[in-house]
Structures are given as structure tokens and as C-alpha cells.
Write a protein that holds these residues in place. Structure first.
Motif, PDB file in Angstrom:
ATOM      1  N   ALA A  79     -15.836  58.757 -28.010  1.00 59.10           N
ATOM      2  CA  ALA A  79     -15.533  60.347 -28.546  1.00 59.10           C
ATOM      3  C   ALA A  79     -13.986  60.699 -28.499  1.00 59.10           C
ATOM      4  N   PHE A  80     -13.311  60.242 -27.645  1.00 58.27           N
ATOM      5  CA  PHE A  80     -11.835  60.481 -27.637  1.00 58.27           C
ATOM      6  C   PHE A  80     -11.162  59.714 -28.831  1.00 58.27           C
ATOM      7  N   GLU A  81     -11.769  58.506 -29.414  1.00 58.28           N
ATOM      8  CA  GLU A  81     -10.911  57.915 -30.442  1.00 58.28           C
ATOM      9  C   GLU A  81     -11.283  58.790 -31.688  1.00 58.28           C
ATOM     10  N   GLU A  82     -12.530  59.246 -31.719  1.00 57.86           N
ATOM     11  CA  GLU A  82     -12.873  60.040 -32.992  1.00 57.86           C
ATOM     12  C   GLU A  82     -11.934  61.076 -32.876  1.00 57.86           C
ATOM     13  N   ALA A  83     -11.827  62.027 -31.645  1.00 61.50           N
ATOM     14  CA  ALA A  83     -11.002  63.202 -31.637  1.00 61.50           C
ATOM     15  C   ALA A  83      -9.444  63.015 -31.969  1.00 61.50           C
ATOM     16  N   GLY A  84      -9.003  61.844 -31.532  1.00 56.93           N
ATOM     17  CA  GLY A  84      -7.566  61.540 -31.692  1.00 56.93           C
ATOM     18  C   GLY A  84      -7.089  62.065 -30.386  1.00 56.93           C
TER      19      GLY A  84
ATOM     20  N   PRO B 234     -15.654  84.031 -32.109  1.00 59.35           N
ATOM     21  CA  PRO B 234     -14.216  83.057 -32.160  1.00 59.35           C
ATOM     22  C   PRO B 234     -14.468  81.880 -32.397  1.00 59.35           C
ATOM     23  N   PRO B 235     -14.017  81.010 -33.417  1.00 59.48           N
ATOM     24  CA  PRO B 235     -14.413  79.583 -33.547  1.00 59.48           C
ATOM     25  C   PRO B 235     -13.875  78.603 -32.560  1.00 59.48           C
ATOM     26  N   VAL B 236     -14.632  77.596 -32.257  1.00 58.94           N
ATOM     27  CA  VAL B 236     -14.278  76.663 -31.482  1.00 58.94           C
ATOM     28  C   VAL B 236     -14.314  75.310 -32.325  1.00 58.94           C
ATOM     29  N   THR B 237     -13.345  74.394 -32.392  1.00 65.05           N
ATOM     30  CA  THR B 237     -13.579  73.351 -33.260  1.00 65.05           C
ATOM     31  C   THR B 237     -14.164  72.196 -32.321  1.00 65.05           C
ATOM     32  N   LEU B 238     -15.010  71.428 -32.920  1.00 64.55           N
ATOM     33  CA  LEU B 238     -15.800  70.542 -32.184  1.00 64.55           C
ATOM     34  C   LEU B 238     -15.200  69.264 -33.107  1.00 64.55           C
ATOM     35  N   ARG B 239     -14.154  68.530 -31.990  1.00 67.64           N
ATOM     36  CA  ARG B 239     -13.667  67.428 -32.763  1.00 67.64           C
ATOM     37  C   ARG B 239     -14.174  66.031 -32.710  1.00 67.64           C
ATOM     38  N   SER B 240     -15.280  65.974 -31.933  1.00 67.27           N
ATOM     39  CA  SER B 240     -16.053  64.929 -31.901  1.00 67.27           C
ATOM     40  C   SER B 240     -17.388  64.996 -31.016  1.00 67.27           C
TER      41      SER B 240
ATOM     42  N   THR C 108     -18.885  65.032 -26.231  1.00 64.21           N
ATOM     43  CA  THR C 108     -18.047  66.053 -27.125  1.00 64.21           C
ATOM     44  C   THR C 108     -16.752  66.161 -26.744  1.00 64.21           C
ATOM     45  N   VAL C 109     -15.741  66.141 -27.551  1.00 59.98           N
ATOM     46  CA  VAL C 109     -14.377  66.804 -27.341  1.00 59.98           C
ATOM     47  C   VAL C 109     -14.127  68.031 -28.260  1.00 59.98           C
ATOM     48  N   LEU C 110     -13.976  69.179 -27.522  1.00 58.73           N
ATOM     49  CA  LEU C 110     -13.833  70.427 -28.202  1.00 58.73           C
ATOM     50  C   LEU C 110     -12.400  70.885 -28.190  1.00 58.73           C
ATOM     51  N   SER C 111     -11.821  71.806 -29.031  1.00 57.19           N
ATOM     52  CA  SER C 111     -10.493  72.420 -29.050  1.00 57.19           C
ATOM     53  C   SER C 111     -10.663  73.834 -29.407  1.00 57.19           C
ATOM     54  N   ARG C 112      -9.674  74.664 -29.306  1.00 55.08           N
ATOM     55  CA  ARG C 112      -9.426  76.065 -29.774  1.00 55.08           C
ATOM     56  C   ARG C 112      -8.202  76.151 -30.564  1.00 55.08           C
TER      57      ARG C 112
ATOM     58  N   SER D  45     -27.930  64.749 -28.874  1.00 52.74           N
ATOM     59  CA  SER D  45     -28.466  64.048 -30.031  1.00 52.74           C
ATOM     60  C   SER D  45     -28.600  65.020 -31.338  1.00 52.74           C
ATOM     61  N   ALA D  46     -29.339  66.436 -30.823  1.00 50.45           N
ATOM     62  CA  ALA D  46     -29.369  67.497 -31.873  1.00 50.45           C
ATOM     63  C   ALA D  46     -28.165  67.962 -32.128  1.00 50.45           C
ATOM     64  N   LEU D  47     -27.240  67.805 -31.523  1.00 50.38           N
ATOM     65  CA  LEU D  47     -25.893  68.233 -31.727  1.00 50.38           C
ATOM     66  C   LEU D  47     -25.084  67.324 -32.677  1.00 50.38           C
ATOM     67  N   VAL D  48     -25.112  66.015 -32.692  1.00 49.84           N
ATOM     68  CA  VAL D  48     -24.413  65.003 -33.486  1.00 49.84           C
ATOM     69  C   VAL D  48     -25.458  65.183 -34.749  1.00 49.84           C
ATOM     70  N   SER D  49     -26.578  65.474 -34.915  1.00 48.52           N
ATOM     71  CA  SER D  49     -27.470  65.538 -36.106  1.00 48.52           C
ATOM     72  C   SER D  49     -27.031  66.807 -36.884  1.00 48.52           C
ATOM     73  N   ALA D  50     -26.608  67.850 -36.122  1.00 49.26           N
ATOM     74  CA  ALA D  50     -26.001  68.906 -36.677  1.00 49.26           C
ATOM     75  C   ALA D  50     -24.699  68.909 -37.407  1.00 49.26           C
ATOM     76  N   VAL D  51     -24.012  67.884 -36.458  1.00 49.08           N
ATOM     77  CA  VAL D  51     -22.544  67.922 -37.242  1.00 49.08           C
ATOM     78  C   VAL D  51     -22.637  66.993 -38.532  1.00 49.08           C
ATOM     79  N   ASN D  52     -23.421  66.077 -38.497  1.00 50.33           N
ATOM     80  CA  ASN D  52     -23.498  65.149 -39.499  1.00 50.33           C
ATOM     81  C   ASN D  52     -24.121  65.810 -40.758  1.00 50.33           C
ATOM     82  N   ALA D  53     -24.906  66.790 -40.317  1.00 50.86           N
ATOM     83  CA  ALA D  53     -25.583  67.732 -41.570  1.00 50.86           C
ATOM     84  C   ALA D  53     -24.459  68.395 -42.265  1.00 50.86           C
TER      85      ALA D  53
END
Length: 381
Positions: free
Chosen positions: A263-268, A223-229, A377-381, A83-91
Motif C-alpha cells: 500500500a505504501f509503495e503504491e501510494a509513493g 470535501p474530497p479525500v484522495t485514496l492514494r492506494s 489504504t493510504v489517504l491524503s487531503r 475488499s469492497a473498497l478495492v473493487s470500487a477503486v478498480n471500477a
């Protein structure tokens, strides 16, 4: 405005027993994440974090620095870190801030969790009848699932065996001594069919992430990692959850199915795209059920999947490469972010002896807890 969010810094502490306070562990994790990103605390523009029983996250500014940034406390059970992570993403997505910290930490006393029924909207009789004992709930839930889908106790033991094997490869893990499936099965019954070494234990630890907009990430070292959702959901009517006083007849709903699909839908993306994942394993039956609930197999296929070694580090779907909760223990506030930390290291190719081969590209995390709340979460490099 770009909706992309990047993770540019990640830090964690060892999990287990500690002489340090929960706040001290949190500070260590935050400083590790800042160092990983190559920035000072003064560059952070907002922060979100929390713990279940080790203090208020916003008070960390007393040591980190009084910069005046907004720091919001988050408390959402086992989904606190998520939930902290979702809040950070939304910020970041809202334009509130371009560099945001998410932190989770805890330090629990020895022994099982001892929640009060009244705090969960339940009558006192729920506790006096023994139903607040989570080991009993997890035993009942996996017993029903095994009956319905042909899962054997040996599969539960193999899941735990993998957890301890992976924990032995993880310097920060609590349980680092490998145990065989036979030893796990013989370790003493706690709540049938779950034995002593199939469970995780409450403990101490912290994890933190530095999240950035794409523009801010250009100045970061990590090195950045993309937070897809990043998605959080609560239970719907018809779910069978910890501290749920009754369930209706008919087909059950599942918060883990709901949140993973979202999460998968948001990440495509879909479960078939995932190269490495973290699934909640409060006990080994939970990992078995969550494999299906998060879409990685059909109900009942876990018997074959686990026996084949597919969920091992060198398998087709590596699960809980750091040993999960079983090997790391569960400091409630930190668990969800510990999962993301591990996937970030895997996608960066920095996981050391537990590195998944062939440089994984897509990662997934899933945390679940009482009273039916889950974050993915779904993440990608």
C-alpha cells in the motif's frame, strides 16, 4: 485516463447492539454517504458491498432504487469492507464507472464467533480440540510476541485504556465509558495474557463510502479525500494466522507486513509520512503487533511508544482515534470501511472532540482477519 480516486461521501451508523436489521443499518449508512456527497442514488454507476452474516448487499437496491446498476456482493472475512473498497477503486480506474459505492454491514448475535472448521478447510478435530476459539489464538500469538520482544501486560492495558478513552469521544462508538489500565488488567483473564476488557466484541453496524473520479468529484458536495492506494493480500507460507493448523520453523512471514508495504509503495509514501492511522485491534495485543508489522516502529519499541502517549490523539502517531474495534465492536463487514470513514473525517477536520491537532494530511488504515487476510489504504487531503 487519471488513476486518481477520490472519496466524496462517507457515512456510518452507531456500532453495538441494535434493534434494526443489518440491511436497515446498511441503508442508513448508504443514505448518509450519499447525503454527504450531495447526490442521489441514481447518480451511482456501480456498487460493491457485503456482510459476513447479515444478508446480501445487492438486495439493498429494493429500497435504494431499481436503477439497474451492477452491484457485486463481496464476502472476504474481516477484509470484506476493504475488499469492497478495492473493487470500487478498480471500477473507477478501469473506466467502468465514475461514481461507485462501497458498503459493509453486519449484525452478529451475542457471544463469541462460532465458525465451523469445515468451512475453513480444516478437519473437525481442529474444532473439538478448541482451536477454533479465536480468543485462544490471539492469546497464544501475543504471548509469543511478548516473550520475543519484551512487551509487558501493562502495555496491553494501556492500548485498551486509550481505546475506551477515544471511544468516549466518538458518538457512534459502542463502548464509551473510560476504563483505567488498572481496571483493564483486573477485569478477569480470558486467554493469558489477554483480559476481558482487552477484547472487542461482535456487534452490529454499517459504513459506506462514495468514490468518484476527479471529473465526477467536481459536482459533489463533500470535501474530497484522495485514496492514494487500496490493497488486499492473503497469507504466504510461513505465517502464523487464525485457523492455521501448523507453522514451519524459522522466521515467520506476515500478511500485514506484505500488504502495508504494498500500500505504501503504491501510494509513493512511507510510514513516516502518516499523521493518523487505524490498525486492527481485535484485541489490544493486535494493535501492538500491527504497529511494527505495518512499519511504524521496530519490534519491541511499542513498550516505549505506547507508554509515552505517542499513539494518543495528541501524540506523534495517533492510532485508532475513534476507539478502534475495542470501543466500537466488530461487525465484520463494516469494520474496514469504518476505519476509512474515521480517517476521512480526520483529514477533513471534522472529527469533533477527537480531532487530531494541526490538520493531518496523510492517513492509513489496516484491517486483518482469519485465515490470514489483510487490507490497507493510504489517504491524503
Amino acid at each position: 485516463m487519471s488513476s486518481d480516486v477520490l472519496i466524496c461521501g462517507a457515512g456510518r451508523t452507531p456500532f453495538g447492539r441494535s434493534e434494526a436489521t443489518g440491511r436497515q443499518l446498511a441503508l442508513a449508512a448508504v443514505n448518509a454517504a450519499l447525503t454527504d456527497a450531495g447526490i442521489e442514488w441514481s447518480r451511482v454507476r456501480a456498487a460493491f458491498g457485503g456482510s459476513d452474516s447479515a444478508g446480501l448487499a445487492d438486495t439493498l437496491v429494493a429500497q435504494l432504487g431499481l436503477t439497474g446498476l451492477p452491484f457485486v456482493n463481496v464476502k472476504n472475512g474481516c477484509a470484506t469492507g476493504g475488499s469492497a473498497l478495492v473493487s470500487a477503486v478498480n471500477a473507477i480506474r478501469s473506466g467502468m464507472a465514475d461514481v461507485v459505492l462501497a458498503v459493509g454491514f453486519d449484525k452478529h448475535p451475542r457471544g463469541a464467533f462460532d465458525p465451523r472448521p469445515e468451512d475453513w478447510g480444516l478437519g473437525a478435530e481442529y474444532g473439538s480440540d478448541g482451536l477454533m476459539v479465536t480468543t485462544q489464538f490471539f492469546g497464544m500469538k501475543i504471548q509469543r510476541y511478548m516473550h520475543d520482544h519484551g512487551i509487558t501486560p501493562r502495555t496491553l492495558a494501556l492500548v485498551a485504556e486509550k481505546a475506551y478513552r477515544n471511544g468516549g469521544l466518538t458518538p457512534e462508538a459502542w463502548r464509551r465509558e473510560p476504563l483505567s489500565a488498572a481496571e483493564i488488567l483486573a477485569s478477569g483473564m480470558v486467554s493469558d495474557p489477554l483480559t476481558r476488557y482487552m477484547f472487542c466484541s461482535p456487534g452490529a453496524g454499517a459504513a459506506a463510502l462514495v468514490l468518484c473520479s476527479p471529473e465526477a468529484a467536481r459536482a459533489m458536495d463533500g470535501p474530497p479525500v484522495t485514496l492514494r492506494s487500496a490493497v488486499v493480500r492473503t497469507r504466504r507460507f510461513g505465517s502464523f494466522e487464525v485457523f492455521s493448523p501448523w507453522i514451519p520453523g524459522g522466521e515467520l512471514t506476515s500478511v500485514s507486513r506484505d500488504v502495508s508495504a504494498a500500500a505504501f509503495e503504491e501510494a509513493g509514501l512511507g510510514p513516516g509520512d502518516v499523521d493518523v492511522c487505524q490498525l486492527q485491534d481485535t484485541e489490544s495485543g493486535a494493535e501492538v503487533m500491527h504497529l511494527a508489522e505495518c512499519g511504524f516502529c521496530e519490534d519491541g519499541e511499542q513498550e516505549r511508544l505506547v507508554a509515552s502517549g505517542a499513539t494518543g490523539i495528541g501524540g506523534t502517531l495517533p492510532v485508532n482515534t475513534d476507539g478502534g474495534c475495542i470501543a466500537n465492536g466488530e461487525p465484520i463487514g463494516a469494520s474496514g470501511l469504518r476505519q476509512v470513514y474515521e480517517v476521512v473525517q480526520q483529514l477533513r477536520g471534522r472529527a469533533g472532540d477527537r480531532q487530531v491537532p494541526d490538520r493531518p494530511r496523510i492517513g492509513f488504515t489496516h484491517v486483518y482477519g482469519a485465515p490470514g487476510v489483510s487490507a490497507c489504504t493510504v489517504l491524503s487531503r
